[in-house]
Design a protein around this motif. Structure first.
Motif, PDB file in Angstrom:
ATOM      1  N   ILE A  25     -50.640 -20.441 -70.798  1.00  0.00           N
ATOM      2  CA  ILE A  25     -51.368 -20.716 -69.551  1.00  0.00           C
ATOM      3  C   ILE A  25     -52.780 -21.190 -69.888  1.00  0.00           C
ATOM      4  O   ILE A  25     -53.249 -22.200 -69.355  1.00  0.00           O
ATOM      5  CB  ILE A  25     -51.402 -19.456 -68.657  1.00  0.00           C
ATOM      6  CG1 ILE A  25     -49.986 -19.111 -68.185  1.00  0.00           C
ATOM      7  CG2 ILE A  25     -52.340 -19.655 -67.471  1.00  0.00           C
ATOM      8  CD1 ILE A  25     -49.839 -17.697 -67.657  1.00  0.00           C
ATOM      9  N   TRP A  26     -53.459 -20.487 -70.768  1.00  0.00           N
ATOM     10  CA  TRP A  26     -54.820 -20.858 -71.181  1.00  0.00           C
ATOM     11  C   TRP A  26     -54.842 -22.249 -71.797  1.00  0.00           C
ATOM     12  O   TRP A  26     -55.704 -23.058 -71.474  1.00  0.00           O
ATOM     13  CB  TRP A  26     -55.353 -19.815 -72.161  1.00  0.00           C
ATOM     14  CG  TRP A  26     -56.621 -20.203 -72.837  1.00  0.00           C
ATOM     15  CD1 TRP A  26     -57.883 -20.110 -72.320  1.00  0.00           C
ATOM     16  CD2 TRP A  26     -56.763 -20.778 -74.141  1.00  0.00           C
ATOM     17  NE1 TRP A  26     -58.797 -20.583 -73.246  1.00  0.00           N
ATOM     18  CE2 TRP A  26     -58.123 -20.993 -74.368  1.00  0.00           C
ATOM     19  CE3 TRP A  26     -55.854 -21.118 -75.146  1.00  0.00           C
ATOM     20  CZ2 TRP A  26     -58.621 -21.531 -75.545  1.00  0.00           C
ATOM     21  CZ3 TRP A  26     -56.329 -21.650 -76.323  1.00  0.00           C
ATOM     22  CH2 TRP A  26     -57.702 -21.858 -76.513  1.00  0.00           C
ATOM     23  N   SER A  27     -53.910 -22.534 -72.688  1.00  0.00           N
ATOM     24  CA  SER A  27     -53.941 -23.808 -73.412  1.00  0.00           C
ATOM     25  C   SER A  27     -53.762 -25.005 -72.486  1.00  0.00           C
ATOM     26  O   SER A  27     -54.256 -26.094 -72.780  1.00  0.00           O
ATOM     27  CB  SER A  27     -52.905 -23.826 -74.534  1.00  0.00           C
ATOM     28  OG  SER A  27     -51.594 -23.777 -74.020  1.00  0.00           O
ATOM     29  N   LYS A  28     -53.101 -24.821 -71.365  1.00  0.00           N
ATOM     30  CA  LYS A  28     -52.952 -25.914 -70.392  1.00  0.00           C
ATOM     31  C   LYS A  28     -54.272 -26.223 -69.687  1.00  0.00           C
ATOM     32  O   LYS A  28     -54.460 -27.307 -69.166  1.00  0.00           O
ATOM     33  CB  LYS A  28     -51.885 -25.566 -69.362  1.00  0.00           C
ATOM     34  CG  LYS A  28     -50.489 -25.561 -69.930  1.00  0.00           C
ATOM     35  CD  LYS A  28     -49.482 -25.143 -68.893  1.00  0.00           C
ATOM     36  CE  LYS A  28     -48.112 -25.046 -69.526  1.00  0.00           C
ATOM     37  NZ  LYS A  28     -47.124 -24.450 -68.632  1.00  0.00           N
ATOM     38  N   LEU A  29     -55.174 -25.250 -69.678  1.00  0.00           N
ATOM     39  CA  LEU A  29     -56.456 -25.415 -69.005  1.00  0.00           C
ATOM     40  C   LEU A  29     -57.542 -25.977 -69.921  1.00  0.00           C
ATOM     41  O   LEU A  29     -58.615 -26.333 -69.461  1.00  0.00           O
ATOM     42  CB  LEU A  29     -56.935 -24.073 -68.459  1.00  0.00           C
ATOM     43  CG  LEU A  29     -55.995 -23.353 -67.491  1.00  0.00           C
ATOM     44  CD1 LEU A  29     -56.541 -21.980 -67.152  1.00  0.00           C
ATOM     45  CD2 LEU A  29     -55.777 -24.186 -66.240  1.00  0.00           C
TER      46      LEU A  29
END
Length: 152
Positions: A25-29
């Protein structure tokens, strides 16, 4: 492919699948998250040493993060963009003192470290609020409870 690399000495309350979900989730942001993140669990003496070397703190802290710029390359030839160090003794004491679920506290510290790796800070009230809102969004999407990051 991005990955979170957890050590063998991770506390039992650390759920690797949940952390991989939070990491995804973090890496998509994050636009420039082009590599792996290594997580370390340190004893209080090791954490205090890091805190003294890299911050203005003079005691062990619960989490520290280090962004590698340029990224490092590990033994497998993979890029490593940063490291998150967590001190279980400090995390456990905080969770106990504030009646928090320890699994959730570890996940919160992990996301907190990820936010710093992405360049976010909480030096003033505006950036602190943004930091907490973004952290809560990642935690909620990952299936974890949200708690205030700055309990007194």
């Amino acid at each position: 492919m991005l990955a979170v690399i957890l050590p063998d000495n991770a506390p039992d309350q650390v759920q690797p699948e949940g952390w991989r979900r939070l990491f995804a989730i973090w890496s998509k942001l994050v636009d420039d998250a082009k590599g792996n993140v290594v997580v370390s669990f340190l004893d209080p003496v090791e954490m205090e040493t890091l805190a003294r070397q890299h911050t203005d703190k003079t005691e062990a802290t619960d989490v520290l993060s280090f962004r590698y710029n340029p990224p490092l390359v590990d033994e497998q030839g993979q890029q490593v963009i940063g490291e998150i160090a967590i001190c279980p003794a400090v995390a456990e004491a905080f969770a106990r003192d504030h009646d928090l679920d320890l699994e959730n506290e570890y996940a919160t510290l992990f996301v907190h470290g990820l936010m710093h790796l992405a360049g976010h800070d909480h030096a003033d009230s505006k950036s602190r609020r943004r930091f907490e809102v973004d952290t809560h969004a990642i935690m909620e999407q990952g299936g974890y409870q949200t708690v205030s990051l700055w309990l007194d």
